[in-house]
Design a protein around this motif. Structure first.
Motif, PDB file in Angstrom:
ATOM      1  N   TYR A  72       1.027  -1.298  -0.032  1.00 40.00           N
ATOM      2  CA  TYR A  72      -0.074   0.229  -0.166  1.00 40.00           C
ATOM      3  C   TYR A  72       0.789   1.081  -0.128  1.00 40.00           C
ATOM      4  N   ALA A  73       1.037   2.124  -0.872  1.00 37.47           N
ATOM      5  CA  ALA A  73       0.761   3.735  -1.314  1.00 37.47           C
ATOM      6  C   ALA A  73       0.783   4.444   0.069  1.00 37.47           C
ATOM      7  N   PRO A  74       1.336   5.142   0.760  1.00 40.59           N
ATOM      8  CA  PRO A  74       1.121   5.878   1.378  1.00 40.59           C
ATOM      9  C   PRO A  74      -0.415   6.694   0.683  1.00 40.59           C
ATOM     10  N   GLY A  75      -1.424   7.423   1.103  1.00 38.41           N
ATOM     11  CA  GLY A  75      -2.349   8.041   0.794  1.00 38.41           C
ATOM     12  C   GLY A  75      -2.637   8.000  -0.352  1.00 38.41           C
ATOM     13  N   ARG A  76      -2.930   6.807  -0.860  1.00 34.99           N
ATOM     14  CA  ARG A  76      -4.526   6.053  -1.787  1.00 34.99           C
ATOM     15  C   ARG A  76      -5.485   5.404  -1.404  1.00 34.99           C
ATOM     16  N   ALA A  77      -5.772   5.058  -2.582  1.00 39.57           N
ATOM     17  CA  ALA A  77      -7.365   4.834  -2.372  1.00 39.57           C
ATOM     18  C   ALA A  77      -6.790   3.786  -3.091  1.00 39.57           C
ATOM     19  N   TYR A  78      -7.402   2.355  -2.278  1.00 46.58           N
ATOM     20  CA  TYR A  78      -8.028   1.465  -2.706  1.00 46.58           C
ATOM     21  C   TYR A  78      -9.405  -0.037  -2.512  1.00 46.58           C
ATOM     22  N   LEU A  79      -9.541  -0.677  -3.235  1.00 46.05           N
ATOM     23  CA  LEU A  79     -11.070  -0.962  -3.480  1.00 46.05           C
ATOM     24  C   LEU A  79     -11.079  -2.496  -3.778  1.00 46.05           C
ATOM     25  N   LEU A  80     -11.708  -3.170  -3.035  1.00 42.48           N
ATOM     26  CA  LEU A  80     -12.071  -4.955  -3.180  1.00 42.48           C
ATOM     27  C   LEU A  80     -13.200  -4.944  -3.148  1.00 42.48           C
ATOM     28  N   TYR A  81     -13.874  -5.182  -4.658  1.00 44.17           N
ATOM     29  CA  TYR A  81     -15.308  -5.852  -4.520  1.00 44.17           C
ATOM     30  C   TYR A  81     -15.043  -7.091  -4.575  1.00 44.17           C
ATOM     31  N   ASP A  82     -16.642  -7.679  -4.010  1.00 45.99           N
ATOM     32  CA  ASP A  82     -17.113  -9.019  -3.916  1.00 45.99           C
ATOM     33  C   ASP A  82     -15.900  -9.884  -3.953  1.00 45.99           C
ATOM     34  N   TRP A  83     -15.830  -9.731  -1.920  1.00 44.66           N
ATOM     35  CA  TRP A  83     -14.508 -10.753  -1.802  1.00 44.66           C
ATOM     36  C   TRP A  83     -15.182 -11.918  -2.162  1.00 44.66           C
ATOM     37  N   ILE A  84     -13.849 -12.766  -2.125  1.00 42.69           N
ATOM     38  CA  ILE A  84     -13.998 -14.408  -2.230  1.00 42.69           C
ATOM     39  C   ILE A  84     -13.392 -14.848  -1.134  1.00 42.69           C
ATOM     40  N   ILE A  85     -12.751 -14.620  -1.178  1.00 45.05           N
ATOM     41  CA  ILE A  85     -11.981 -14.794   0.685  1.00 45.05           C
ATOM     42  C   ILE A  85     -12.698 -14.197   1.757  1.00 45.05           C
ATOM     43  N   ALA A  86     -13.401 -14.226   1.601  1.00 47.03           N
ATOM     44  CA  ALA A  86     -14.261 -13.407   2.831  1.00 47.03           C
ATOM     45  C   ALA A  86     -14.056 -13.715   4.422  1.00 47.03           C
ATOM     46  N   SER A  87     -13.355 -13.331   5.242  1.00 47.85           N
ATOM     47  CA  SER A  87     -12.487 -13.218   6.134  1.00 47.85           C
ATOM     48  C   SER A  87     -13.759 -12.927   7.775  1.00 47.85           C
ATOM     49  N   THR A  88     -13.715 -13.015   8.224  1.00 46.43           N
ATOM     50  CA  THR A  88     -14.059 -12.334   9.384  1.00 46.43           C
ATOM     51  C   THR A  88     -13.553 -12.498  10.427  1.00 46.43           C
ATOM     52  N   ASP A  89     -11.889 -12.233  10.662  1.00 46.91           N
ATOM     53  CA  ASP A  89     -11.180 -12.656  11.536  1.00 46.91           C
ATOM     54  C   ASP A  89     -11.245 -10.935  11.923  1.00 46.91           C
ATOM     55  N   ARG A  90     -11.760 -10.757  13.089  1.00 45.10           N
ATOM     56  CA  ARG A  90     -11.247  -9.724  13.848  1.00 45.10           C
ATOM     57  C   ARG A  90     -10.389  -9.028  13.790  1.00 45.10           C
ATOM     58  N   THR A  91     -10.073  -9.908  14.106  1.00 45.21           N
ATOM     59  CA  THR A  91      -8.052  -9.126  14.666  1.00 45.21           C
ATOM     60  C   THR A  91      -7.003  -9.277  13.572  1.00 45.21           C
ATOM     61  N   GLU A  92      -7.386  -9.748  12.736  1.00 51.04           N
ATOM     62  CA  GLU A  92      -6.494  -9.894  11.010  1.00 51.04           C
ATOM     63  C   GLU A  92      -6.985  -8.410  10.071  1.00 51.04           C
ATOM     64  N   LEU A  93      -8.380  -8.218  10.555  1.00 54.79           N
ATOM     65  CA  LEU A  93      -9.263  -6.752   9.901  1.00 54.79           C
ATOM     66  C   LEU A  93      -8.066  -5.888  10.358  1.00 54.79           C
ATOM     67  N   ILE A  94      -8.562  -5.667  12.046  1.00 57.23           N
ATOM     68  CA  ILE A  94      -8.028  -4.712  12.649  1.00 57.23           C
ATOM     69  C   ILE A  94      -7.100  -4.069  12.733  1.00 57.23           C
ATOM     70  N   ASN A  95      -5.809  -5.284  12.576  1.00 57.92           N
ATOM     71  CA  ASN A  95      -4.702  -5.016  12.078  1.00 57.92           C
ATOM     72  C   ASN A  95      -4.808  -4.809  10.435  1.00 57.92           C
ATOM     73  N   LEU A  96      -5.131  -4.840   9.800  1.00 51.99           N
ATOM     74  CA  LEU A  96      -5.301  -4.484   8.323  1.00 51.99           C
ATOM     75  C   LEU A  96      -5.590  -2.454   8.166  1.00 51.99           C
ATOM     76  N   ALA A  97      -6.399  -2.343   9.668  1.00 56.39           N
ATOM     77  CA  ALA A  97      -7.139  -1.044   9.420  1.00 56.39           C
ATOM     78  C   ALA A  97      -5.752  -0.201   9.710  1.00 56.39           C
ATOM     79  N   ARG A  98      -5.689  -0.600  11.043  1.00 57.91           N
ATOM     80  CA  ARG A  98      -4.001   0.073  11.899  1.00 57.91           C
ATOM     81  C   ARG A  98      -3.426   0.732  11.034  1.00 57.91           C
ATOM     82  N   LYS A  99      -2.915  -0.463   9.932  1.00 58.95           N
ATOM     83  CA  LYS A  99      -1.849  -0.362   8.837  1.00 58.95           C
ATOM     84  C   LYS A  99      -2.272   0.393   7.848  1.00 58.95           C
ATOM     85  N   LEU A 100      -3.517   0.523   7.447  1.00 56.24           N
ATOM     86  CA  LEU A 100      -3.273   1.876   6.472  1.00 56.24           C
ATOM     87  C   LEU A 100      -4.133   3.043   7.233  1.00 56.24           C
ATOM     88  N   ALA A 101      -4.544   3.552   8.643  1.00 51.25           N
ATOM     89  CA  ALA A 101      -4.477   4.254   9.130  1.00 51.25           C
ATOM     90  C   ALA A 101      -2.932   5.156   9.218  1.00 51.25           C
TER      91      ALA A 101
END
Length: 238
Positions: free
Chosen positions: A110-139
């Motif tokens: 991920y580059a700083p200050g960029r917008a990313y989109l993933l639509y129709d997620w195939i391998i959808a994860s409901t792992d709360r920890t992984e998704l929160i860590n991803l949110a922190r990385k993006l922030a």
């Protein structure tokens, strides 16, 4: 009037939905959606009731997973949400739908200050920890990612947003206004078309119905939409 796609109107859901098997067979290519393409797709966008809350949550979390039934406008909603963020770059990077949450977290650049989109997620994860860590990385990067998936919300409530379609009557009216489709049409034709719009179940059907009111022959210099099949796909990255 018709609710089937003409040879080129802009479709809220961009493309006819495909099943997971066909989608999984698609090449894992990252694409770029230009600002001009995004603006064209959003020209007749109507925000659903959940939109203001989604804007606030994406601004805070930098990651938002839109969850809901098929064909409720999640794809275009994701693009509209990203357009509300303050970003250094004008393009939106569309990620392949086959990446897992672990790959999005650890194997995606991920580059700083960029917008990313993933639509129709195939391998959808409901792992709360992984998704929160991803949110922190993006922030930390000041970047934003919006994901869409079909289904019901999971335990990862911090980064998920239940999604619904906009009001079909209001969307129909917006399409008529945006593309100047009222001129030359009898009031009873418009009234009948709007009544029909109220019975439709997806935003894409409403847009196709409105676009079907446009005359086939258009005068030179007309601002009415010309046939352009708009897909949520950009050019492959080098």
């Amino acid at each position: 009037m018709t609710d089937t796609p003409g040879p080129g109107e802009i479709d809220l859901d961009y493309i006819t939905p495909i099943n997971d098997r066909l989608r999984a067979m698609a090449p894992p290519v990252t694409r770029e959606l230009t600002r001009r393409e995004a603006d064209t797709l959003l020209r007749s966008y109507l925000e659903p009731p959940c939109f203001p809350d989604a804007v606030r949550r994406l601004a805070e979390r930098h990651l938002l997973v839109l969850v809901g039934q098929e064909e409720t406008g999640k794809r275009l909603g994701a693009l509209a949400l990203l357009s509300r963020m303050s970003l250094a770059e004008g393009t939106v990077t569309v990620l392949p739908p086959g990446r897992s949450a672990a790959e999005l977290l650890s194997r995606t650049e991920y580059a700083p200050g960029r917008a990313y989109l993933l639509y129709d997620w195939i391998i959808a994860s409901t792992d709360r920890t992984e998704l929160i860590n991803l949110a922190r990385k993006l922030a930390e990067l000041g970047s934003y990612l919006v994901v869409t998936r079909n289904g019901a919300p999971s335990q990862a409530v911090e980064v998920e947003q239940a999604w619904g379609a906009p009001d079909p009557g209001e969307l129909f009216d917006l399409c008529l206004s945006t593309y100047d489709l009222r001129a030359g049409l009898a009031p009873e034709v418009l009234a009948g078309a709007r009544d029909r719009a109220l019975t439709l179940t997806t935003p894409a059907q409403v847009v196709r119905l409105a676009a079907g009111l446009a005359p086939i022959e258009q005068p030179a210099g007309s601002t009415r939409p010309q046939p352009v099949l708009a897909e949520l796909r950009g050019r492959p990255r080098p």
